[in-house]
Design a protein around this motif. Structure first.
Motif, short mmCIF file in Angstrom:
data_model
loop_
_atom_site.label_atom_id
_atom_site.label_comp_id
_atom_site.label_asym_id
_atom_site.label_seq_id
_atom_site.Cartn_x
_atom_site.Cartn_y
_atom_site.Cartn_z
N CYS A 63 0.82 -1.03 0.11
CA CYS A 63 0.08 0.06 0.01
C CYS A 63 0.92 1.29 0.01
O CYS A 63 1.95 1.14 0.58
CB CYS A 63 -1.05 0.01 1.23
SG CYS A 63 -2.18 -1.32 1.37
N CYS A 67 -3.52 3.24 6.41
CA CYS A 67 -4.70 3.86 6.94
C CYS A 67 -4.69 3.52 8.53
O CYS A 67 -4.26 2.13 8.63
CB CYS A 67 -5.88 3.22 6.24
SG CYS A 67 -5.85 3.39 4.35
N CYS A 70 -6.27 -0.12 9.92
CA CYS A 70 -6.04 -1.28 9.33
C CYS A 70 -5.40 -2.46 9.77
O CYS A 70 -4.50 -2.29 10.71
CB CYS A 70 -5.32 -0.90 7.73
SG CYS A 70 -5.27 -2.30 6.91
S1 SF4 Z 1 -6.92 -0.13 4.48
FE1 SF4 Z 1 -5.23 -1.08 4.80
S2 SF4 Z 1 -4.93 -2.58 3.00
FE2 SF4 Z 1 -6.41 -0.95 2.37
S3 SF4 Z 1 -5.33 0.65 1.52
FE3 SF4 Z 1 -5.48 1.21 3.68
S4 SF4 Z 1 -3.48 0.24 4.81
FE4 SF4 Z 1 -3.92 -0.48 2.63
#
Ligand code: SF4
Length: 474
Positions: A63, A67, A70
């Motif tokens: 990524c 986030c 997550c």
């Molecule tokens: S939610 Fe998790 S897996 Fe999805 S883009 Fe964000 S960091 Fe990456």
């Protein structure tokens, strides 16, 4: 099963207890390193002999930015060369598995998950799919499902046409919440415009089903902002919606340490967010498919549920019942015959194993007869909201009432609370129990420790369950 779920705040509050999401039974924490290659090969050979069709899953762990909510197994980088190097290893793994899995078996489902699958360029994804097609027999049926998770922040809308040309016909878009205040608190800035542009491009490219993921319980979330998000999403009319509960587990997921507990909605507020989502979605014509999931009435999942053909696997709810799931990439889980197996979860361990020419197996489990029986019962609860007692007795040659005497006794408080009805033919969740299916399933789970409840986060790879103790579920 009724599609309608009754939202009863008092009951939800009282049953605010943690529990698995049952994308598998037994759940992933029970996989063990004692499960080795010899055992896996035995299950693959049995699957080859059966000719069962295949579902393929490929995990892309990268990524561009973290986030904070997550819980996925992902690597944060903007270095696209890492994606290219990873792809070479996945291609190698596809070759390795292609030597031991019969090429006669039909692939009816393919899913790219992550992380962010579109971290890889469409050209790299095309190479991956071409290699899979060279090693396995892709179905040419119109109802094959080739799906991909898309981060709308990092995809060019024109790429949706390239992905459709590769063969993808379903896409799932991460949104979570469009409220800018929430987006800042979770480090995920994503405009409505860029998201809608990608969705429109997907539709124009011929994708036949679009899904949006939302999360309730995020920091700084409130009814006004989440209500606007729901209105925006409903106006875009995705075929499916997943609405997950955020579980704050900073001890387990380091990025969550950036989220201040004081910014999180209270349990009451979180329940209000869930109630708002259910109210708006049902008013807009969406039906509750099962835990966390909604769909338009004409969607295949809704039709499969009505026909009693809905199933659940590591990729969530599905219409494909009797496939073997083969996972590729770091941390990917396979479900082959009566076994679960998982690849190395650490990226370097995965790369090292594949580079040395070995399958990347880290751990797994062979299911015993009791596991298989309970998996079927839990599958019926999670997918149909009811257990067909006679059907279970016929298939497994048991007397249900005596085999499950302890489990039925555990249901007593749920029956007393009006969540479940039990008669000679069925154990059935009532409309009040529809939002608490996992609590019904937990009564049949012999692996659950009686005194040490575990919490399970919302956003994890392939639904992989990773428990931590003593945290709130709603
Ligand atoms: S939610 Fe998790 S897996 Fe999805 S883009 Fe964000 S960091 Fe990456």
């Amino acid at each position: 099963m009724t599609a309608h779920a009754i939202f009863d705040a008092d009951l939800l509050r009282r049953y605010d207890r943690p529990g698995p999401r049952y994308t598998s039974y037994p759940t992933a924490p029970h996989f063990t390193p004692a499960f080795g290659m010899e055992e896996l090969l035995r299950h693959i050979a049995a699957g080859n002999a059966s000719g069962r069709p295949l579902s393929l899953y490929v995990h892309v762990p990268f990524c561009e930015s973290p986030c904070f909510y997550c819980g996925c197994n992902r690597v944060i980088t903007r270095d696209t060369r890492r994606g290219e190097d990873y792809l070479e290893h996945v291609l190698r793994e596809i070759d390795l598995m292609g030597e031991i899995i019969s090429p006669q078996r039909e692939v009816i489902q393919l899913h790219l998950g992550g992380g962010t699958p579109n971290f890889l360029s469409p050209e790299s994804i095309a190479r991956m799919v071409e290699r899979l097609a060279a090693r396995f027999r892709f179905s040419t049926r119109a109802d094959r499902d080739f799906s991909i998770e898309i981060d709308p922040r990092s995809v060019d809308p024109a790429d949706m046409h390239k992905l459709a040309a590769i063969g993808f016909n379903r896409a799932s878009f991460g949104v979570q919440d469009f409220d800018p205040v929430v987006q800042e608190a979770v480090n995920r800035l994503q405009s409505v415009e860029e998201t809608m542009a990608v969705m429109e491009a997907a539709r124009a490219a011929g994708f036949r089903s679009l899904n949006i993921d939302l999360i309730y319980g995020l920091p700084k979330q409130n009814n006004a902002g989440f209500g606007r998000t729901l209105d925006t999403v409903i106006a875009a009319r995705p075929d499916r919606l997943a609405i997950y509960s955020y579980a704050h587990l900073p001890a387990l997921f380091k990025p969550q340490k950036h989220i201040h507990a004081r910014d999180l909605p209270s349990s009451e507020e979180k329940l209000g967010l869930l109630a708002l989502a259910i109210e708006k979605l049902e008013a807009a014509g969406y039906v509750n498919i099962g835990m966390d999931h909604f769909a338009l009435p004409g969607d295949e999942l809704a039709r499969a549920r009505d026909a009693g053909h809905l199933h659940r696997n590591f990729m969530g709810y599905t219409t494909h019942a009797t496939t073997d799931l083969v996972g590729f990439g770091a941390s990917a889980i396979s479900h082959i015959g009566n076994s679960f197996s998982q690849n190395q979860r650490d990226l370097d361990d995965y790369l090292g194993a594949v580079a040395s020419g070995k399958p990347a197996l880290q751990r797994g489990l062979s299911l015993g007869a009791d596991d298989v029986l309970r998996a079927e019962v839990i599958q019926q609860v999670m997918c149909q909201g009811e257990i067909d007692i006679r059907a279970v007795e016929r298939e497994f040659h048991i007397d249900f009432a005596s085999y499950f005497a302890d489990d039925i006794a555990r249901l007593a408080p749920l029956v007393a609370d009006g969540l479940v009805e039990v008669d000679a033919m069925h154990i059935r969740a009532t409309p009040r129990g529809r939002l608490l299916l996992r609590h019904v399933a937990m009564c049949f789970d012999v692996y659950l420790p009686a005194h040490a409840p575990a919490e399970f986060p919302a956003r994890v790879d392939q639904g992989e369950e990773r428990p931590v103790r003593f945290s709130s579920a709603i």
